[in-house]
Each structure stands twice: as structure tokens, then as C-alpha cells.
Design a protein around this motif. Structure first.
Motif, PDB file in Angstrom:
ATOM      1  N   ALA A 190      -9.819   6.248  12.704  1.00 23.34           N
ATOM      2  CA  ALA A 190      -8.835   6.254  13.876  1.00 23.34           C
ATOM      3  C   ALA A 190      -7.635   5.395  13.200  1.00 23.34           C
ATOM      4  CB  ALA A 190      -9.486   5.409  14.913  1.00 23.34           C
ATOM      5  N   LEU A 191      -7.804   4.562  12.356  1.00 21.14           N
ATOM      6  CA  LEU A 191      -6.525   3.662  11.987  1.00 21.14           C
ATOM      7  C   LEU A 191      -5.953   4.499  10.992  1.00 21.14           C
ATOM      8  CD1 LEU A 191      -8.079   0.034  11.688  1.00 21.14           C
ATOM      9  CD2 LEU A 191      -6.580   1.096  13.530  1.00 21.14           C
ATOM     10  N   LYS A 192      -6.608   5.098   9.911  1.00 23.04           N
ATOM     11  CA  LYS A 192      -6.268   5.854   8.787  1.00 23.04           C
ATOM     12  C   LYS A 192      -5.415   6.946   9.422  1.00 23.04           C
ATOM     13  CE  LYS A 192      -6.299   6.108   4.477  1.00 23.04           C
ATOM     14  NZ  LYS A 192      -5.767   4.813   3.593  1.00 23.04           N
ATOM     15  N   GLN A 193      -5.859   7.642  10.304  1.00 26.31           N
ATOM     16  CA  GLN A 193      -4.914   8.903  10.796  1.00 26.31           C
ATOM     17  C   GLN A 193      -4.155   8.651  12.020  1.00 26.31           C
ATOM     18  OE1 GLN A 193      -8.768  11.327  11.810  1.00 26.31           O
ATOM     19  NE2 GLN A 193      -9.570  11.216   9.755  1.00 26.31           N
ATOM     20  N   LYS A 195     -12.838  -2.509   2.955  1.00 26.17           N
ATOM     21  CA  LYS A 195     -12.349  -1.053   3.380  1.00 26.17           C
ATOM     22  C   LYS A 195     -10.845  -1.525   4.342  1.00 26.17           C
ATOM     23  CE  LYS A 195     -13.986   2.657   4.489  1.00 26.17           C
ATOM     24  NZ  LYS A 195     -15.026   3.663   5.177  1.00 26.17           N
ATOM     25  N   ILE A 196     -11.475  -2.474   5.314  1.00 27.93           N
ATOM     26  CA  ILE A 196     -10.533  -3.015   6.197  1.00 27.93           C
ATOM     27  C   ILE A 196     -10.081  -4.544   6.054  1.00 27.93           C
ATOM     28  CG2 ILE A 196      -9.544  -3.149   8.463  1.00 27.93           C
ATOM     29  CD1 ILE A 196     -11.558  -0.877   8.993  1.00 27.93           C
ATOM     30  N   SER A 218      -0.481 -10.285   0.923  1.00 27.02           N
ATOM     31  CA  SER A 218      -0.275  -8.856   0.532  1.00 27.02           C
ATOM     32  C   SER A 218      -0.565  -8.277  -0.686  1.00 27.02           C
ATOM     33  CB  SER A 218       0.904  -8.135   1.209  1.00 27.02           C
ATOM     34  OG  SER A 218       2.098  -8.628   0.812  1.00 27.02           O
ATOM     35  N   GLU A 219       0.195  -9.098  -1.770  1.00 24.44           N
ATOM     36  CA  GLU A 219       0.232  -8.703  -3.120  1.00 24.44           C
ATOM     37  C   GLU A 219      -1.138  -8.847  -3.823  1.00 24.44           C
ATOM     38  OE1 GLU A 219       3.153 -10.343  -5.619  1.00 24.44           O
ATOM     39  OE2 GLU A 219       4.623  -9.925  -4.432  1.00 24.44           O
ATOM     40  N   ALA A 220      -2.167  -9.573  -3.358  1.00 23.94           N
ATOM     41  CA  ALA A 220      -3.548  -9.767  -3.648  1.00 23.94           C
ATOM     42  C   ALA A 220      -4.338  -8.802  -3.158  1.00 23.94           C
ATOM     43  CB  ALA A 220      -3.907 -10.843  -3.372  1.00 23.94           C
ATOM     44  N   VAL A 221      -4.013  -8.036  -2.138  1.00 25.31           N
ATOM     45  CA  VAL A 221      -4.736  -7.010  -1.325  1.00 25.31           C
ATOM     46  C   VAL A 221      -4.932  -5.702  -2.177  1.00 25.31           C
ATOM     47  CG1 VAL A 221      -5.257  -5.503   0.743  1.00 25.31           C
ATOM     48  CG2 VAL A 221      -4.279  -8.157   0.892  1.00 25.31           C
ATOM     49  N   PRO A 222      -6.153  -5.227  -2.228  1.00 26.94           N
ATOM     50  CA  PRO A 222      -6.503  -3.910  -3.255  1.00 26.94           C
ATOM     51  C   PRO A 222      -5.807  -2.875  -2.666  1.00 26.94           C
ATOM     52  CG  PRO A 222      -8.429  -5.251  -3.062  1.00 26.94           C
ATOM     53  CD  PRO A 222      -7.611  -5.866  -2.129  1.00 26.94           C
ATOM     54  N   LYS A 223      -5.054  -1.826  -3.572  1.00 28.32           N
ATOM     55  CA  LYS A 223      -4.181  -1.184  -2.984  1.00 28.32           C
ATOM     56  C   LYS A 223      -4.967  -0.058  -1.793  1.00 28.32           C
ATOM     57  CE  LYS A 223      -0.453  -2.149  -5.219  1.00 28.32           C
ATOM     58  NZ  LYS A 223       0.552  -2.580  -4.403  1.00 28.32           N
ATOM     59  N   GLU A 224      -6.373   0.058  -2.081  1.00 33.38           N
ATOM     60  CA  GLU A 224      -7.020   1.224  -1.392  1.00 33.38           C
ATOM     61  C   GLU A 224      -7.607   0.509   0.059  1.00 33.38           C
ATOM     62  OE1 GLU A 224     -10.041  -0.739  -4.364  1.00 33.38           O
ATOM     63  OE2 GLU A 224      -7.858  -0.158  -4.236  1.00 33.38           O
ATOM     64  N   THR A 275       8.614  -6.254  11.342  1.00 30.73           N
ATOM     65  CA  THR A 275       8.541  -7.231  10.395  1.00 30.73           C
ATOM     66  C   THR A 275       7.350  -7.363   9.568  1.00 30.73           C
ATOM     67  OG1 THR A 275       9.873  -8.938  11.511  1.00 30.73           O
ATOM     68  CG2 THR A 275       8.141  -9.956   9.849  1.00 30.73           C
ATOM     69  N   VAL A 276       5.966  -7.239  10.223  1.00 28.93           N
ATOM     70  CA  VAL A 276       4.684  -6.993   9.478  1.00 28.93           C
ATOM     71  C   VAL A 276       4.616  -5.516   8.822  1.00 28.93           C
ATOM     72  CG1 VAL A 276       3.602  -8.781  11.088  1.00 28.93           C
ATOM     73  CG2 VAL A 276       3.494  -6.089  11.660  1.00 28.93           C
ATOM     74  N   LYS A 277       5.131  -4.731   9.258  1.00 30.89           N
ATOM     75  CA  LYS A 277       5.290  -3.049   8.858  1.00 30.89           C
ATOM     76  C   LYS A 277       5.891  -3.489   7.713  1.00 30.89           C
ATOM     77  CE  LYS A 277       6.847   1.487   9.481  1.00 30.89           C
ATOM     78  NZ  LYS A 277       7.576   2.454  10.456  1.00 30.89           N
ATOM     79  N   SER A 278       6.944  -4.031   7.507  1.00 27.77           N
ATOM     80  CA  SER A 278       7.979  -4.184   6.210  1.00 27.77           C
ATOM     81  C   SER A 278       6.973  -4.771   5.126  1.00 27.77           C
ATOM     82  CB  SER A 278       9.212  -4.729   6.424  1.00 27.77           C
ATOM     83  OG  SER A 278       9.037  -6.259   6.851  1.00 27.77           O
ATOM     84  N   LYS A 279       6.162  -5.588   5.495  1.00 25.12           N
ATOM     85  CA  LYS A 279       5.335  -6.641   4.508  1.00 25.12           C
ATOM     86  C   LYS A 279       3.983  -5.792   4.119  1.00 25.12           C
ATOM     87  CE  LYS A 279       8.575  -9.708   4.998  1.00 25.12           C
ATOM     88  NZ  LYS A 279       9.531  -9.721   3.887  1.00 25.12           N
ATOM     89  N   GLY A 280       3.849  -4.724   4.533  1.00 20.86           N
ATOM     90  CA  GLY A 280       2.676  -3.922   3.955  1.00 20.86           C
ATOM     91  C   GLY A 280       1.596  -3.752   5.110  1.00 20.86           C
ATOM     92  N   ALA A 281       1.760  -4.052   6.373  1.00 19.93           N
ATOM     93  CA  ALA A 281       0.826  -3.867   7.456  1.00 19.93           C
ATOM     94  C   ALA A 281       0.725  -2.287   7.766  1.00 19.93           C
ATOM     95  CB  ALA A 281       1.103  -4.730   8.563  1.00 19.93           C
ATOM     96  N   ASP A 282      -0.632  -1.797   7.596  1.00 23.42           N
ATOM     97  CA  ASP A 282      -0.900  -0.434   7.961  1.00 23.42           C
ATOM     98  C   ASP A 282      -1.619  -0.511   9.434  1.00 23.42           C
ATOM     99  OD1 ASP A 282      -0.972   0.758   5.359  1.00 23.42           O
ATOM    100  OD2 ASP A 282      -2.581  -0.503   5.001  1.00 23.42           O
TER     101      ASP A 282
END
Length: 252
Positions: free
Chosen positions: A32-35, A173-174, A196-202, A219-226
């Protein structure tokens, strides 16, 4: 406060009785989050109270709140089940799933395998495991156990050192970054930037706590929050549907 909560949880686990399995559908929290069509995706929280803020919503009707969240196109729900500190209840999960189609995260302080089984029986689709509350080896064991019961897991950390202790054991995974320090209850929405830089890309990255405005979301979106997990700012509004729309800048 975290130590007080964990001490209470240890007492509760000693007398925990596993309930009969609720007959509710299984749903994928991760999918649900991924899609999600929204970026970041939204986990909307059903929460009456918290230790730091006291009662957040006096007139608290969890099923109605969940329905309003679904109408506002939330992707998933987070439901507080801790009774002592958050005035939640484990029965809320099945009650909510009977009337909405969204996946539900059980939001609680899980420290024991009995609680993983309980979570499956009460109808949860996902559970929360907190890095600051668990030894890394035990957290991994609970993570694996949850997966065996078809439960997704939101692994939560606040600090980089805690994340670095977890990653040698497994890749979540999350992963949720709690912007609130559970020892001081101070909140900083830039916390995700420190991790965020230490979080695995997958890994799907979630920003939790302290998100009140569209600017905060950006703000959090710009820092990598999915995805984002939002409770207090939505719960304090009269109408949770329009509160979601304002949070995403979709209406004034």
C-alpha cells in the motif's frame, strides 16, 4: 518515559493471554505504501492520547476516525493499542478493519514473541519494532517471526548509532525515523537528514512525528522520505478528511 513504558510492558507480557483469531482480511502494509499515488505516502494514526501531550482528542471514536482517514485517501492506518500510556485498545484494530479497506499497523511497544502472535490474532497487518527499545538480536528475531505470520514490520529508529547496530543483522523493508527522541520527547523533523544516507537504497523510508504542515511534508520528502506517519496534527482537527487534504496542500 521510555523506560517506564517498557517496564509496564514487561509486566503486561507476563499475564498476556492470546485472544482467539479475528476473522478479518489480510492486507499488505508494504504494498500500500509502495504503490501510493501520493508522494510521500500517508500512514494516518488513530490516537487518543500520548504521554507527552496528554489527551489529544476528547471525543474519540476510532472507527469514525478511520473512515474519515480512508475518505481522505490515507494509504495505511496506524492504530494505538497501548492502554496505559496512550489510551488505546487492541480491539480497535478488528473493529476498524471491518469497515475500512486500508492495511493497519499495530502501534505498540512490542518486546516479546507473544505480542507478535497476539498481533496476528487481533487482525494487524503490520507491527512496530523500536530500535531504541530492543536489543538488535531480539529485534531481528521478532522481525523474522512477524514475517512468518505474514505481518509487515515498521522498524523504527531515532538515531544513526541505533540504525548502525541493526544493519549488520538484516536490512529492514520499511524503516521509520522517529523525529521524536523517546528519552526526552523533543522533536526535530530534520532528524531524517541525519540518518537517510545510511539507509539501504531498497528500504522504504518513513518520517514519523512532528509533521504538521504542507511545508513539513515537503521538507521530509526532500530529505528522502517515501512515506510519513502523522497522528497528532490530524487528530486535533475536527474533520480528519479535510485535515489530510490541507496537509498535502490540496486545499486551503
Amino acid at each position: 518515559m521510555l523506560n517506564q513504558i517498557l517496564e509496564k510492558k514487561r509486566e503486561e507480557v507476563q499475564s498476556l493471554n492470546i485472544p482467539e483469531r479475528k476473522q478479518v482480511s489480510e492486507r499488505s502494509f508494504f504494498s500500500a505504501l509502495k504503490q501510493s499515488k501520493r508522494k510521500p505516502a500517508l500512514i494516518a494514526e488513530v490516537k487518543k492520547a500520548s504521554p507527552s501531550k496528554g489527551v489529544i482528542k476528547e471525543s474519540f471514536h476510532p472507527v469514525e476516525i478511520a473512515k474519515a482517514y480512508e475518505a481522505g485517501r490515507a494509504d495505511c492506518l496506524s492504530v494505538l493499542t497501548d492502554e496505559t500510556f496512550f489510551q488505546g485498545h487492541r480491539d480497535y484494530i478488528a473493529q476498524i478493519k471491518e469497515v475500512v479497506s486500508l492495511p493497519v499497523l499495530r502501534k505498540d511497544f512490542i518486546i516479546d514473541h507473544k505480542q507478535i502472535i497476539e498481533s496476528s490474532h487481533i487482525g494487524a497487518d503490520a507491527v512496530l519494532l523500536i530500535g531504541e527499545a530492543l536489543d538488535p538480536v531480539l529485534l531481528h528475531e521478532l522481525y523474522v517471526h512477524a514475517g512468518e505470520l505474514n505481518l509487515d514490520v515498521l522498524v523504527e529508529v531515532h538515531s544513526l548509532p541505533v540504525l548502525e547496530k541493526l544493519l549488520p543483522h538484516f536490512t529492514p523493508k520499511i524503516l521509520g525515523v522517529n523525529n521524536r527522541d523517546l528519552t526526552t520527547f523533543q522533536t526535530d523533523i530534520h532528524q531524517i537528514e541525519k540518518i537517510s544516507e545510511a539507509v539501504p537504497k531498497e528500504t522504504l523510508l518513513v518520517s514519523e512525528s512532528g509533521i504538521f504542515t504542507f511545508s513539513d511534508v515537503e521538507t521530509v520528502k526532500s530529505k528522502g522520505a517515501d512515506a510519513i506517519l502523522v497522528g497528532e496534527s490530524l487528530m486535533r482537527e475536527e474533520n480528519q478528511t479535510s485535515a489530510i487534504q490541507r496537509l498535502y496542500g490540496e486545499t486551503k
